[in-house]
Design an enzyme around this catalytic site. Structure first.
Site, PDB file in Angstrom:
ATOM      1  N   HIS A  16       0.034   1.935  -7.689  1.00 47.21           N
ATOM      2  CA  HIS A  16      -1.202   1.932  -6.894  1.00 47.21           C
ATOM      3  C   HIS A  16      -1.873   0.574  -7.072  1.00 47.21           C
ATOM      4  CE1 HIS A  16      -5.094   2.613  -5.274  1.00 47.21           C
ATOM      5  NE2 HIS A  16      -5.695   2.781  -6.448  1.00 47.21           N
TER       6      HIS A  16
ATOM      7  N   HIS B  93      -4.643  -2.616  -5.274  1.00 49.33           N
ATOM      8  CA  HIS B  93      -5.714  -2.976  -4.353  1.00 49.33           C
ATOM      9  C   HIS B  93      -5.319  -4.284  -3.658  1.00 49.33           C
ATOM     10  CE1 HIS B  93      -8.796  -0.709  -7.131  1.00 49.33           C
ATOM     11  NE2 HIS B  93      -7.825   0.068  -6.685  1.00 49.33           N
TER      12      HIS B  93
ATOM     13  N   TYR C  49      12.911  -3.360   7.195  1.00 47.98           N
ATOM     14  CA  TYR C  49      12.695  -3.200   5.762  1.00 47.98           C
ATOM     15  C   TYR C  49      11.481  -2.336   5.470  1.00 47.98           C
ATOM     16  CZ  TYR C  49      16.281  -6.669   5.667  1.00 47.98           C
ATOM     17  OH  TYR C  49      17.472  -7.303   5.864  1.00 47.98           O
TER      18      TYR C  49
END
Length: 220
Positions: free
Chosen positions: A100, A102, A127
């Site tokens: 995860h 940002h 891709y």
């Protein structure tokens, strides 16, 4: 947790791998400050980067370890987004790792109006289709809001990656290597998507996508 997969590697090696990838992501600007978190499945639980930890300066010995009830077993206190990872693992038995971030371009896309909530970035490259497939958008939840876990759980049944509105991407895959590479591919495709905003584009068509599915045995 009724179904688990073996990591195929010992815990010490996985701890080192998490720290190495965290440093690489930080050095390349794919995560800043103390943002983002990484987790890896173990046979007896899972490893997670600690709360308020900078991915560029992780100590392998201090990574958080949790059991499958979400209890903190050892290491520093886990990220407040531990529930996010647990929801993904519980819905995706084949997930061996979750990343995860940002990351800038993906987070920028997550702030845009008018996105298709079922597929918020078009299939611009083969891709992207191969590593991400369809990318749903999860409605905004404040950081640490456990209701996000339920929203993720619903989408995770059919999607290995998703974009959190006004937040950033969550990507799972069979291994940490694969999850990192998929997160990188998502960020590059988000960059392309933003660069092409005012340009007519020709994304892959259904026939081309089906050919990829068939050729590479993709579960999209």
């Amino acid at each position: 947790m009724s179904t688990m997969i073996s990591t195929g590697r010992d815990e010490a090696a996985l701890r080192e791998q998490i720290a190495g990838y965290g440093r690489s992501l930080f050095d390349r600007g794919l995560t800043a400050g103390n943002s983002g978190n990484i987790s890896v499945r173990l046979d007896d639980g899972w490893l997670l980067t600690p709360t308020n930890a900078c991915l560029g300066r992780l100590d392998p010995a201090r990574l958080s370890k949790l059991d499958w009830e979400g209890r903190h077993v050892s290491g520093d206190a886990p990220s407040k987004e531990a529930f996010l990872h647990r929801a993904m693992y519980e819905e995706r038995a084949g997930a061996g790792a979750i990343v995860h971030l940002h990351s800038t371009h993906s987070a920028a896309v997550s702030c845009m109006c008018g996105l298709n909530h079922d597929d918020c970035i078009p299939p611009l490259t083969a891709y992207f289709v191969m590593k991400i497939g369809r990318l749903p958008l999860i409605p905004y939840h404040r950081p640490g809001d456990t209701a996000l876990g339920s929203a993720i759980r619903e989408r995770a049944r059919n999607h290995g990656a998703m974009l959190l509105a006004n937040h950033g991407p969550v990507v799972s895959s069979a291994s940490l290597d694969a999850a990192i590479h998929a997160a990188e591919e998502l960020e590059e495709t988000a960059k392309l998507f933003l660069l092409l905003r005012n340009t007519a584009v020709s994304p892959l068509n259904p026939e081309q996508i089906n050919e990829l599915k068939s050729t590479f045995n993709l579960d999209l």
